[in-house]
Design a protein around this motif. Structure first.
Motif, PDB file in Angstrom:
ATOM      1  N   CYS A   1      42.407  18.739 -26.433  1.00  0.00           N
ATOM      2  CA  CYS A   1      41.144  17.920 -25.944  1.00  0.00           C
ATOM      3  C   CYS A   1      41.520  17.087 -24.786  1.00  0.00           C
ATOM      4  O   CYS A   1      40.788  16.960 -23.720  1.00  0.00           O
ATOM      5  CB  CYS A   1      40.546  17.200 -27.370  1.00  0.00           C
ATOM      6  SG  CYS A   1      39.927  18.248 -28.227  1.00  0.00           S
TER       7      CYS A   1
ATOM      8  N   ALA B   1      43.950  17.626 -22.748  1.00  0.00           N
ATOM      9  CA  ALA B   1      44.287  18.334 -21.721  1.00  0.00           C
ATOM     10  C   ALA B   1      43.267  18.957 -20.649  1.00  0.00           C
ATOM     11  O   ALA B   1      42.904  18.818 -19.503  1.00  0.00           O
ATOM     12  CB  ALA B   1      45.191  19.546 -21.912  1.00  0.00           C
ATOM     13  N   LEU B   2      42.123  19.370 -21.469  1.00  0.00           N
ATOM     14  CA  LEU B   2      40.700  19.708 -21.113  1.00  0.00           C
ATOM     15  C   LEU B   2      39.953  18.643 -20.173  1.00  0.00           C
ATOM     16  O   LEU B   2      39.384  18.583 -19.264  1.00  0.00           O
ATOM     17  CB  LEU B   2      39.816  20.147 -22.110  1.00  0.00           C
ATOM     18  CG  LEU B   2      40.362  21.535 -22.539  1.00  0.00           C
ATOM     19  CD1 LEU B   2      39.566  22.164 -23.474  1.00  0.00           C
ATOM     20  CD2 LEU B   2      40.103  22.521 -21.425  1.00  0.00           C
TER      21      LEU B   2
ATOM     22  N   LEU C   1      41.496  16.088 -18.847  1.00  0.00           N
ATOM     23  CA  LEU C   1      42.198  15.688 -17.538  1.00  0.00           C
ATOM     24  C   LEU C   1      41.827  16.765 -16.748  1.00  0.00           C
ATOM     25  O   LEU C   1      41.667  16.332 -15.471  1.00  0.00           O
ATOM     26  CB  LEU C   1      43.753  15.404 -17.996  1.00  0.00           C
ATOM     27  CG  LEU C   1      44.104  14.192 -18.731  1.00  0.00           C
ATOM     28  CD1 LEU C   1      45.664  14.379 -19.110  1.00  0.00           C
ATOM     29  CD2 LEU C   1      43.782  13.251 -17.902  1.00  0.00           C
ATOM     30  N   LEU C   2      41.831  18.006 -17.232  1.00  0.00           N
ATOM     31  CA  LEU C   2      41.688  19.107 -16.285  1.00  0.00           C
ATOM     32  C   LEU C   2      40.115  18.918 -15.310  1.00  0.00           C
ATOM     33  O   LEU C   2      39.989  18.929 -14.286  1.00  0.00           O
ATOM     34  CB  LEU C   2      41.584  20.306 -16.786  1.00  0.00           C
ATOM     35  CG  LEU C   2      41.172  21.670 -16.225  1.00  0.00           C
ATOM     36  CD1 LEU C   2      42.510  21.846 -14.904  1.00  0.00           C
ATOM     37  CD2 LEU C   2      40.996  22.621 -17.057  1.00  0.00           C
ATOM     38  N   PHE C   3      39.188  18.566 -16.096  1.00  0.00           N
ATOM     39  CA  PHE C   3      37.816  18.358 -15.493  1.00  0.00           C
ATOM     40  C   PHE C   3      37.809  17.121 -14.766  1.00  0.00           C
ATOM     41  O   PHE C   3      36.886  16.934 -14.032  1.00  0.00           O
ATOM     42  CB  PHE C   3      36.812  18.441 -16.742  1.00  0.00           C
ATOM     43  CG  PHE C   3      36.537  19.870 -17.150  1.00  0.00           C
ATOM     44  CD1 PHE C   3      36.059  20.816 -16.421  1.00  0.00           C
ATOM     45  CD2 PHE C   3      36.793  20.418 -18.443  1.00  0.00           C
ATOM     46  CE1 PHE C   3      36.016  22.259 -16.667  1.00  0.00           C
ATOM     47  CE2 PHE C   3      36.553  21.592 -18.712  1.00  0.00           C
ATOM     48  CZ  PHE C   3      36.249  22.723 -18.116  1.00  0.00           C
TER      49      PHE C   3
ATOM     50  N   ASN D   1      39.851  15.772 -12.963  1.00  0.00           N
ATOM     51  CA  ASN D   1      40.718  15.662 -11.598  1.00  0.00           C
ATOM     52  C   ASN D   1      40.175  16.862 -10.936  1.00  0.00           C
ATOM     53  O   ASN D   1      40.898  17.088 -10.210  1.00  0.00           O
ATOM     54  CB  ASN D   1      42.199  15.607 -12.168  1.00  0.00           C
ATOM     55  CG  ASN D   1      42.547  14.350 -12.691  1.00  0.00           C
ATOM     56  OD1 ASN D   1      42.385  13.228 -12.505  1.00  0.00           O
ATOM     57  ND2 ASN D   1      43.557  14.450 -13.646  1.00  0.00           N
ATOM     58  N   ALA D   2      39.108  17.590 -11.217  1.00  0.00           N
ATOM     59  CA  ALA D   2      38.826  18.805 -10.582  1.00  0.00           C
ATOM     60  C   ALA D   2      37.869  18.418  -9.362  1.00  0.00           C
ATOM     61  O   ALA D   2      37.457  17.295  -9.329  1.00  0.00           O
ATOM     62  CB  ALA D   2      37.691  19.378 -11.478  1.00  0.00           C
TER      63      ALA D   2
ATOM     64  N   GLY E   1      34.741  22.199  -7.388  1.00  0.00           N
ATOM     65  CA  GLY E   1      35.494  22.818  -8.583  1.00  0.00           C
ATOM     66  C   GLY E   1      34.610  23.725  -9.472  1.00  0.00           C
ATOM     67  O   GLY E   1      33.418  23.880  -9.292  1.00  0.00           O
TER      68      GLY E   1
END
Length: 79
Positions: A18, A20-21, A23-25, A27-28, A32
């Motif tokens: 959770c 990781a997801l 942070l991924l969204f 910092n997109a 993106g």
């Protein structure tokens, strides 16, 4: 592995996924994944292809993209 250790490991893996997801969204880039595919482009104003029945003239009119392309009456097809 005991059931307590197993459930703790499952919780840790789930929490890490959770984070990781998130942070991924977070910092997109602006163009993106979330914003690039969330909106469909504006549709162009296109007249539909249709068939109109003219009872007064006893004819059938055929339209493609809003323009009459053919007329069918008692004498046959006309363009």
């Amino acid at each position: 592995m005991t059931s307590t250790a197993s459930s703790r490991l499952t919780f840790i893996v789930f929490t890490a996924g959770c984070i990781a997801l998130a942070l991924l969204f977070a910092n997109a880039p602006d163009g993106g994944f979330p914003s690039k595919y969330a909106k469909a482009p504006a549709a162009q104003a296109v007249q539909p292809t249709r068939i109109a029945i003219d009872n007064e003239a006893h004819a059938i009119r055929f339209y493609i993209d809003g323009k009459q392309v053919a007329l069918l009456d008692a004498s046959g097809f006309k363009q």
